[in-house]
Motif scaffolding. Sequence first.
Motif, short mmCIF file in Angstrom:
data_model
loop_
_atom_site.label_atom_id
_atom_site.label_comp_id
_atom_site.label_asym_id
_atom_site.label_seq_id
_atom_site.Cartn_x
_atom_site.Cartn_y
_atom_site.Cartn_z
N ILE A 1 0.84 -1.20 0.00
CA ILE A 1 0.00 0.00 0.00
C ILE A 1 0.87 1.25 0.00
O ILE A 1 0.58 2.23 -0.70
N SER B 1 -3.01 2.18 9.60
CA SER B 1 -3.44 3.01 8.46
C SER B 1 -3.13 4.49 8.70
O SER B 1 -2.68 5.20 7.80
N ILE C 1 -8.79 2.68 -0.02
CA ILE C 1 -7.68 1.74 0.16
C ILE C 1 -7.90 1.02 1.49
O ILE C 1 -7.94 1.65 2.55
#
Length: 366
Positions: free
Chosen positions: A20, A47, A192
Motif C-alpha cells: 500500500i 493506516s 484503500i
Amino acid sequence: MNMTKTNQMNIESFIEHEQIKGELYNLCKLNRLPTGILLLGPEGCGSFKLGIKFIKKLLKIDMLAHPDIHFLFPLPKTSSNLTVYYYNKWHKFLVNQPYGSLLDWKQTIHSENKDCKISLEQVEEALKMINFKSYELSYKVVIFWMLEHLNINAGNKLLNVLDSPPKQVLFLFIGENETLILPTLKSRLLLIKFNLISNQMIEKYLILKFHLSKKQAQYIVSISDGNLNTVFKILNQKETNPLNIHFISWMRMLFNLKNQIDSLLIWCSQINDWNRDKKKSFLLFSLEIFRMAHRYKYDKNYINPFDHYKNFNWKQFCRYINTKKVSLINHLISDVIKGIDRYYFFFFHFLYLSFNLNQILFNPIN
C-alpha cells in the motif's frame, strides 16, 4: 546491538504495509493524486501511521504542525474557545499514540463518556483554510481522523466540496468502520483497505526491534491479536497488564463465590462505572483468555498469557475448561457485549454472567 539506518528501516517495514505504501508513493511520483483518499482498516492496523508518512513524503516535510495542514477529529459538543486546547492535545496524541483508538483520544481529552463527533463547524473552519493561498507547500491538506464519526450535516457540506474540488488540495480520510461511513461520501474517494498485520510479522518485529525473547514476543502477540495499538500499550506498560489483573480478580471471586458475594457485588459496581469501550475491551479480552485456555489444554506448547504472573495458576485454571464450556461461555459473553450497545442494565447482566460462569467453570459439563 548496533544497527545501521538501513537495518532500522528494514525492521520498521515488518509492521508497515509495504504494498500500500508503494501504491501511495507512486501516486505522488506519477502526479495522479485524487482529491480524496480513504484509508480504511481496523484499530491498530497502522493506516493512520502510514497516512502520516505519506503526507510527509508528498509535502517533503518532517512535522505536520503547519498552517497548510488541517486536522479534523471527533470532539464533544463544547464552546469554540477550547479549540486551541484540543489542538495542543491532538498534536501530542499524534506523536505519542499514532496507533491510538477513539477511546484513547477520548481519555486524552477527558471525554470518555461523551459522544464525540466531527462537527459542521470544524468542516467549515477547514474549508476556510483551503480557500486561502497556500503558505508555502505544494498542497493544502485536510486530514479527517475517524471519518465514521462525521456529523451528517458536516458530511453533506463536504460532499459539495468534493463535487467541485479546489486545485492543489488533498483530503485524506482515516476510518475503521465502513458501514458507518456515508455511502455517497465514500463513492467519491479512492478507497484503500488495510488488514491487521500478521502475528508472524509482529513477532519478528518485536524480537528484532526490542530484543525480546521468542517467548516474550509470542506472549504479546497472543494478547494483542494483530492490534498494534495493544502491542505498544503492553510494551509501554511498566507494570503488569491491567486487563490480566482484572481477569484474575474475577476468576478468584468466582472460584470461591460462596464467600465472595459481597466482593463480587462491589467489583461489579466498579466495572459498571467503566465507559462502554472499556467494558467491551475487558469482555473481549476475557473471551480470548477462555479460548486460549482451551487451546492450551490440548497443546502444552501453546502460549501461557499469565506466564509473568506468580499468583495465578494457569495450568490449574485450564483444567476447568473444555470444548462444551468454551462454547457456552462464548455465547454468554457475546450476549453481554451486544447488550452494552443496547444500553441494557450492565451491572445486572454482568452479575448474572458471573453467576453463570461460576456454574459452568466449576461443575462438570461434558
